[in-house]
Design a protein around this motif. Sequence first.
Motif, PDB file in Angstrom:
ATOM      1  N   PHE A  10       0.846  -1.185   0.000  1.00  0.00           N
ATOM      2  CA  PHE A  10       0.000   0.000   0.000  1.00  0.00           C
ATOM      3  C   PHE A  10       0.882   1.236   0.000  1.00  0.00           C
ATOM      4  N   GLU A  11       0.302   2.349  -0.348  1.00  0.00           N
ATOM      5  CA  GLU A  11       1.023   3.621  -0.379  1.00  0.00           C
ATOM      6  C   GLU A  11       0.728   4.418   0.885  1.00  0.00           C
ATOM      7  N   ALA A  12       1.780   4.895   1.521  1.00  0.00           N
ATOM      8  CA  ALA A  12       1.642   5.755   2.698  1.00  0.00           C
ATOM      9  C   ALA A  12       2.983   6.411   2.981  1.00  0.00           C
ATOM     10  N   GLY A  13       2.937   7.619   3.463  1.00  0.00           N
ATOM     11  CA  GLY A  13       4.174   8.325   3.802  1.00  0.00           C
ATOM     12  C   GLY A  13       5.048   8.574   2.593  1.00  0.00           C
ATOM     13  N   GLY A  14       4.436   8.673   1.420  1.00  0.00           N
ATOM     14  CA  GLY A  14       5.187   8.958   0.204  1.00  0.00           C
ATOM     15  C   GLY A  14       5.963   7.777  -0.354  1.00  0.00           C
ATOM     16  N   ARG A  15       5.644   6.567   0.095  1.00  0.00           N
ATOM     17  CA  ARG A  15       6.346   5.397  -0.444  1.00  0.00           C
ATOM     18  C   ARG A  15       5.454   4.156  -0.380  1.00  0.00           C
ATOM     19  N   THR A  16       5.886   3.136  -1.089  1.00  0.00           N
ATOM     20  CA  THR A  16       5.184   1.862  -1.055  1.00  0.00           C
ATOM     21  C   THR A  16       5.615   1.093   0.186  1.00  0.00           C
ATOM     22  N   ARG A  17       4.652   0.618   0.913  1.00  0.00           N
ATOM     23  CA  ARG A  17       4.904  -0.128   2.142  1.00  0.00           C
ATOM     24  C   ARG A  17       4.298  -1.520   2.008  1.00  0.00           C
ATOM     25  N   SER A  18       4.643  -2.391   2.935  1.00  0.00           N
ATOM     26  CA  SER A  18       4.058  -3.726   2.912  1.00  0.00           C
ATOM     27  C   SER A  18       3.612  -4.127   4.308  1.00  0.00           C
ATOM     28  N   LEU A  19       2.644  -5.019   4.330  1.00  0.00           N
ATOM     29  CA  LEU A  19       2.134  -5.607   5.558  1.00  0.00           C
ATOM     30  C   LEU A  19       2.102  -7.111   5.320  1.00  0.00           C
ATOM     31  N   ARG A  20       2.863  -7.844   6.121  1.00  0.00           N
ATOM     32  CA  ARG A  20       3.022  -9.278   5.908  1.00  0.00           C
ATOM     33  C   ARG A  20       3.095  -9.984   7.258  1.00  0.00           C
ATOM     34  N   PHE A  21       2.269 -11.003   7.417  1.00  0.00           N
ATOM     35  CA  PHE A  21       2.228 -11.724   8.685  1.00  0.00           C
ATOM     36  C   PHE A  21       3.021 -13.021   8.591  1.00  0.00           C
ATOM     37  N   THR A  22       4.325 -12.881   8.786  1.00  0.00           N
ATOM     38  CA  THR A  22       5.212 -14.026   8.866  1.00  0.00           C
ATOM     39  C   THR A  22       5.028 -14.686  10.234  1.00  0.00           C
ATOM     40  N   THR A  23       5.661 -15.813  10.428  1.00  0.00           N
ATOM     41  CA  THR A  23       5.613 -16.470  11.739  1.00  0.00           C
ATOM     42  C   THR A  23       6.128 -15.539  12.824  1.00  0.00           C
ATOM     43  N   ASN A  24       7.245 -14.869  12.565  1.00  0.00           N
ATOM     44  CA  ASN A  24       7.801 -13.957  13.569  1.00  0.00           C
ATOM     45  C   ASN A  24       6.859 -12.794  13.842  1.00  0.00           C
ATOM     46  N   ALA A  25       6.242 -12.257  12.793  1.00  0.00           N
ATOM     47  CA  ALA A  25       5.303 -11.152  12.982  1.00  0.00           C
ATOM     48  C   ALA A  25       4.103 -11.596  13.801  1.00  0.00           C
ATOM     49  N   LEU A  26       3.601 -12.782  13.541  1.00  0.00           N
ATOM     50  CA  LEU A  26       2.467 -13.292  14.310  1.00  0.00           C
ATOM     51  C   LEU A  26       2.850 -13.523  15.770  1.00  0.00           C
ATOM     52  N   CYS A  27       4.051 -14.016  16.004  1.00  0.00           N
ATOM     53  CA  CYS A  27       4.528 -14.200  17.381  1.00  0.00           C
ATOM     54  C   CYS A  27       4.632 -12.857  18.102  1.00  0.00           C
ATOM     55  N   MET A  28       5.142 -11.856  17.409  1.00  0.00           N
ATOM     56  CA  MET A  28       5.249 -10.526  18.008  1.00  0.00           C
ATOM     57  C   MET A  28       3.859  -9.992  18.370  1.00  0.00           C
ATOM     58  N   ALA A  29       2.891 -10.176  17.470  1.00  0.00           N
ATOM     59  CA  ALA A  29       1.529  -9.709  17.728  1.00  0.00           C
ATOM     60  C   ALA A  29       0.912 -10.467  18.901  1.00  0.00           C
ATOM     61  N   GLU A  30       1.090 -11.788  18.918  1.00  0.00           N
ATOM     62  CA  GLU A  30       0.560 -12.578  20.032  1.00  0.00           C
ATOM     63  C   GLU A  30       1.126 -12.097  21.363  1.00  0.00           C
ATOM     64  N   GLU A  31       2.426 -11.895  21.387  1.00  0.00           N
ATOM     65  CA  GLU A  31       3.081 -11.472  22.629  1.00  0.00           C
ATOM     66  C   GLU A  31       2.605 -10.085  23.059  1.00  0.00           C
ATOM     67  N   ALA A  32       2.554  -9.154  22.125  1.00  0.00           N
ATOM     68  CA  ALA A  32       2.163  -7.783  22.460  1.00  0.00           C
ATOM     69  C   ALA A  32       0.705  -7.687  22.904  1.00  0.00           C
ATOM     70  N   LEU A  33      -0.152  -8.514  22.307  1.00  0.00           N
ATOM     71  CA  LEU A  33      -1.581  -8.451  22.610  1.00  0.00           C
ATOM     72  C   LEU A  33      -2.028  -9.453  23.668  1.00  0.00           C
ATOM     73  N   ASP A  63       8.616  -1.785   8.879  1.00  0.00           N
ATOM     74  CA  ASP A  63       9.540  -0.988   9.692  1.00  0.00           C
ATOM     75  C   ASP A  63       9.352  -1.338  11.164  1.00  0.00           C
ATOM     76  N   GLN A  64       9.989  -2.408  11.614  1.00  0.00           N
ATOM     77  CA  GLN A  64       9.865  -2.842  12.997  1.00  0.00           C
ATOM     78  C   GLN A  64      10.501  -1.862  13.971  1.00  0.00           C
ATOM     79  N   GLN A  65      11.257  -0.900  13.481  1.00  0.00           N
ATOM     80  CA  GLN A  65      11.860   0.102  14.351  1.00  0.00           C
ATOM     81  C   GLN A  65      10.885   1.238  14.663  1.00  0.00           C
ATOM     82  N   ALA A  66       9.747   1.254  13.973  1.00  0.00           N
ATOM     83  CA  ALA A  66       8.754   2.304  14.194  1.00  0.00           C
ATOM     84  C   ALA A  66       8.159   2.172  15.592  1.00  0.00           C
ATOM     85  N   THR A  67       7.875   3.302  16.194  1.00  0.00           N
ATOM     86  CA  THR A  67       7.191   3.296  17.483  1.00  0.00           C
ATOM     87  C   THR A  67       5.700   3.068  17.252  1.00  0.00           C
TER      88      THR A  67
END
Length: 109
Positions: A10-33, A63-67
Amino acid sequence: MATPIGGVRFEAGGRTRSLRFTTNALCMAEEALDKRVIEIATELEMGVGVRTLRTLFWAGGDDQQATMAQVGDLIDEIGVRKATELALDAFAAAFPVTEGKGGGEANPQ
């Protein structure tokens, strides 16, 4: 639009970005939520909370470094409705429907 890597772009912040739920991303979401993936999937289908949506964009974003505040600003830019649609599409891409014994059911565990 779906990407070949199982996510969405998707487009945001003047660039093309992506959203992808890898195993690690899902683990991060599970832990945070403090929720299992199946609970997150159910929430997405039934009406996702803004905190969950923001966490999903943080965990599955490019961008996992984003707050969390920066991720919230990104969602504000594209709108909650569009962000929800993107999260649903990316989640579906992470759990493609497979034909076989299950009769074509998705398998979010």
